[in-house]
Design a protein around this motif. Sequence first.
Motif, mmCIF file in Angstrom:
data_model
loop_
_atom_site.group_PDB
_atom_site.id
_atom_site.type_symbol
_atom_site.label_atom_id
_atom_site.label_comp_id
_atom_site.label_asym_id
_atom_site.label_seq_id
_atom_site.Cartn_x
_atom_site.Cartn_y
_atom_site.Cartn_z
ATOM 1 N N GLU A 59 1.054 6.849 1.815
ATOM 2 C CA GLU A 59 1.179 5.665 2.370
ATOM 3 C C GLU A 59 3.147 5.022 2.905
ATOM 4 O O GLU A 59 2.544 3.846 1.833
ATOM 5 N N SER A 60 3.193 4.135 3.152
ATOM 6 C CA SER A 60 4.416 3.406 3.568
ATOM 7 C C SER A 60 3.993 2.137 4.202
ATOM 8 O O SER A 60 3.179 2.542 5.475
ATOM 9 N N HIS A 61 4.218 0.994 3.857
ATOM 10 C CA HIS A 61 3.929 -0.172 5.004
ATOM 11 C C HIS A 61 4.659 -1.429 4.622
ATOM 12 O O HIS A 61 5.326 -1.190 3.555
ATOM 13 N N ILE A 62 5.073 -1.512 5.519
ATOM 14 C CA ILE A 62 5.525 -3.734 5.131
ATOM 15 C C ILE A 62 4.863 -4.196 5.938
ATOM 16 O O ILE A 62 3.503 -4.127 6.849
ATOM 17 N N LYS A 63 4.659 -4.801 4.522
ATOM 18 C CA LYS A 63 3.883 -5.952 4.421
ATOM 19 C C LYS A 63 4.305 -7.489 3.885
ATOM 20 O O LYS A 63 5.691 -7.707 3.749
#
Length: 131
Positions: free
Chosen positions: A112-116
Amino acid sequence: SNSLPSEMNTFSLKLQRNSSTSLGGIFGVDSSPDGSLYALGIKGYRVIYDEPQLNFYSALGANMFTYFDDSKDVAQGSTVDATFGAEFMFQGIESLGFSFEFGIGIHNYQDESHIKTIGYNVLQSAIHFYL
Protein backbone atom coordinates in the motif's frame (compact mmCIF):
# COMPACT_ATOMS: atom_id res chain seq x y z
CA SER A 1 18.04 5.79 13.88
CA ASN A 2 14.63 4.15 13.92
CA SER A 3 12.58 5.98 11.29
CA LEU A 4 11.35 3.21 8.95
CA PRO A 5 7.76 1.94 8.94
CA SER A 6 9.10 -1.63 9.13
CA GLU A 7 10.68 -0.65 12.49
CA MET A 8 14.07 -2.05 11.50
CA ASN A 9 16.77 -0.41 13.59
CA THR A 10 19.43 1.32 11.49
CA PHE A 11 22.71 3.14 11.86
CA SER A 12 22.61 6.77 10.80
CA LEU A 13 25.68 8.58 9.48
CA LYS A 14 25.92 12.30 8.81
CA LEU A 15 28.63 14.23 6.98
CA GLN A 16 28.54 17.96 7.58
CA ARG A 17 29.81 19.53 4.36
CA ASN A 18 29.81 23.11 5.71
CA SER A 19 27.94 25.13 8.33
CA SER A 20 24.65 25.05 6.39
CA THR A 21 24.44 21.69 4.56
CA SER A 22 24.88 18.04 5.51
CA LEU A 23 24.46 14.71 3.79
CA GLY A 24 23.29 11.67 5.71
CA GLY A 25 22.60 8.01 5.19
CA ILE A 26 21.12 5.03 6.98
CA PHE A 27 22.10 1.38 6.85
CA GLY A 28 20.58 -1.65 8.53
CA VAL A 29 20.70 -5.44 8.23
CA ASP A 30 18.77 -8.27 9.84
CA SER A 31 19.84 -11.82 9.05
CA SER A 32 17.63 -14.70 10.09
CA PRO A 33 16.98 -18.28 8.92
CA ASP A 34 13.80 -17.05 7.16
CA GLY A 35 15.72 -14.53 5.01
CA SER A 36 17.93 -11.49 5.13
CA LEU A 37 16.53 -7.98 5.41
CA TYR A 38 18.27 -4.69 4.65
CA ALA A 39 17.66 -0.95 4.70
CA LEU A 40 19.49 1.80 2.80
CA GLY A 41 18.72 5.48 2.70
CA ILE A 42 20.07 8.93 1.89
CA LYS A 43 19.10 12.30 3.34
CA GLY A 44 20.06 15.90 2.62
CA TYR A 45 19.96 18.52 5.39
CA ARG A 46 19.89 22.34 5.16
CA VAL A 47 20.28 24.47 8.31
CA ILE A 48 17.59 27.15 8.53
CA TYR A 49 18.59 28.74 11.84
CA ASP A 50 21.72 28.17 13.91
CA GLU A 51 22.16 28.82 17.63
CA PRO A 52 25.11 27.86 19.88
CA GLN A 53 23.53 24.60 21.16
CA LEU A 54 20.68 24.18 18.66
CA ASN A 55 20.18 23.92 14.89
CA PHE A 56 16.84 24.15 13.08
CA TYR A 57 16.92 22.43 9.68
CA SER A 58 14.93 21.12 6.74
CA ALA A 59 15.61 17.70 5.23
CA LEU A 60 14.69 15.56 2.24
CA GLY A 61 15.27 11.81 2.40
CA ALA A 62 14.61 8.56 0.54
CA ASN A 63 14.87 4.98 1.86
CA MET A 64 14.63 1.48 0.42
CA PHE A 65 14.13 -1.51 2.73
CA THR A 66 12.92 -5.09 2.83
CA TYR A 67 10.55 -6.68 5.33
CA PHE A 68 8.55 -9.86 5.90
CA ASP A 69 5.03 -9.52 4.53
CA ASP A 70 1.92 -11.28 5.90
CA SER A 71 2.80 -14.55 4.12
CA LYS A 72 6.34 -14.42 5.61
CA ASP A 73 7.92 -13.67 2.21
CA VAL A 74 10.53 -10.94 1.82
CA ALA A 75 8.99 -7.82 0.25
CA GLN A 76 10.43 -4.42 -0.61
CA GLY A 77 9.26 -1.03 0.64
CA SER A 78 10.30 2.58 0.21
CA THR A 79 9.80 6.02 1.72
CA VAL A 80 10.31 9.61 0.60
CA ASP A 81 10.14 12.19 3.40
CA ALA A 82 10.27 15.98 3.59
CA THR A 83 10.83 17.13 7.18
CA PHE A 84 11.79 19.97 9.45
CA GLY A 85 13.73 19.29 12.60
CA ALA A 86 15.96 20.46 15.38
CA GLU A 87 19.23 19.07 16.66
CA PHE A 88 20.49 20.08 20.08
CA MET A 89 23.69 19.53 22.00
CA PHE A 90 24.30 19.77 25.73
CA GLN A 91 26.91 22.25 26.88
CA GLY A 92 30.14 20.41 27.60
CA ILE A 93 29.34 17.48 25.28
CA GLU A 94 28.90 19.27 21.94
CA SER A 95 30.10 16.18 20.06
CA LEU A 96 26.69 14.46 20.60
CA GLY A 97 23.72 15.78 18.64
CA PHE A 98 20.16 14.73 19.55
CA SER A 99 17.50 15.41 16.92
CA PHE A 100 13.77 15.22 16.34
CA GLU A 101 11.83 15.76 13.11
CA PHE A 102 8.32 16.37 11.79
CA GLY A 103 6.91 16.63 8.29
CA ILE A 104 5.19 14.64 5.57
CA GLY A 105 6.13 11.52 3.64
CA ILE A 106 5.09 8.98 1.05
CA HIS A 107 5.45 5.42 2.34
CA ASN A 108 5.17 2.32 0.16
CA TYR A 109 4.85 -0.51 2.68
CA GLN A 110 2.82 -3.76 2.87
CA ASP A 111 1.58 -3.38 -0.75
CA GLU A 112 0.00 0.00 0.00
CA SER A 113 1.07 3.59 -0.60
CA HIS A 114 0.34 6.17 2.07
CA ILE A 115 0.83 9.90 2.40
CA LYS A 116 1.53 10.36 6.10
CA THR A 117 2.38 13.03 8.58
CA ILE A 118 5.64 12.30 10.36
CA GLY A 119 6.76 12.89 13.91
CA TYR A 120 10.07 11.38 15.00
CA ASN A 121 11.09 11.93 18.60
CA VAL A 122 14.72 11.98 19.79
CA LEU A 123 14.90 8.19 20.12
CA GLN A 124 13.40 7.53 16.67
CA SER A 125 15.12 10.25 14.67
CA ALA A 126 18.85 10.02 15.42
CA ILE A 127 21.72 10.59 17.78
CA HIS A 128 24.87 11.64 15.93
CA PHE A 129 28.46 11.75 17.14
CA TYR A 130 30.51 14.60 15.69
CA LEU A 131 34.30 14.50 15.45
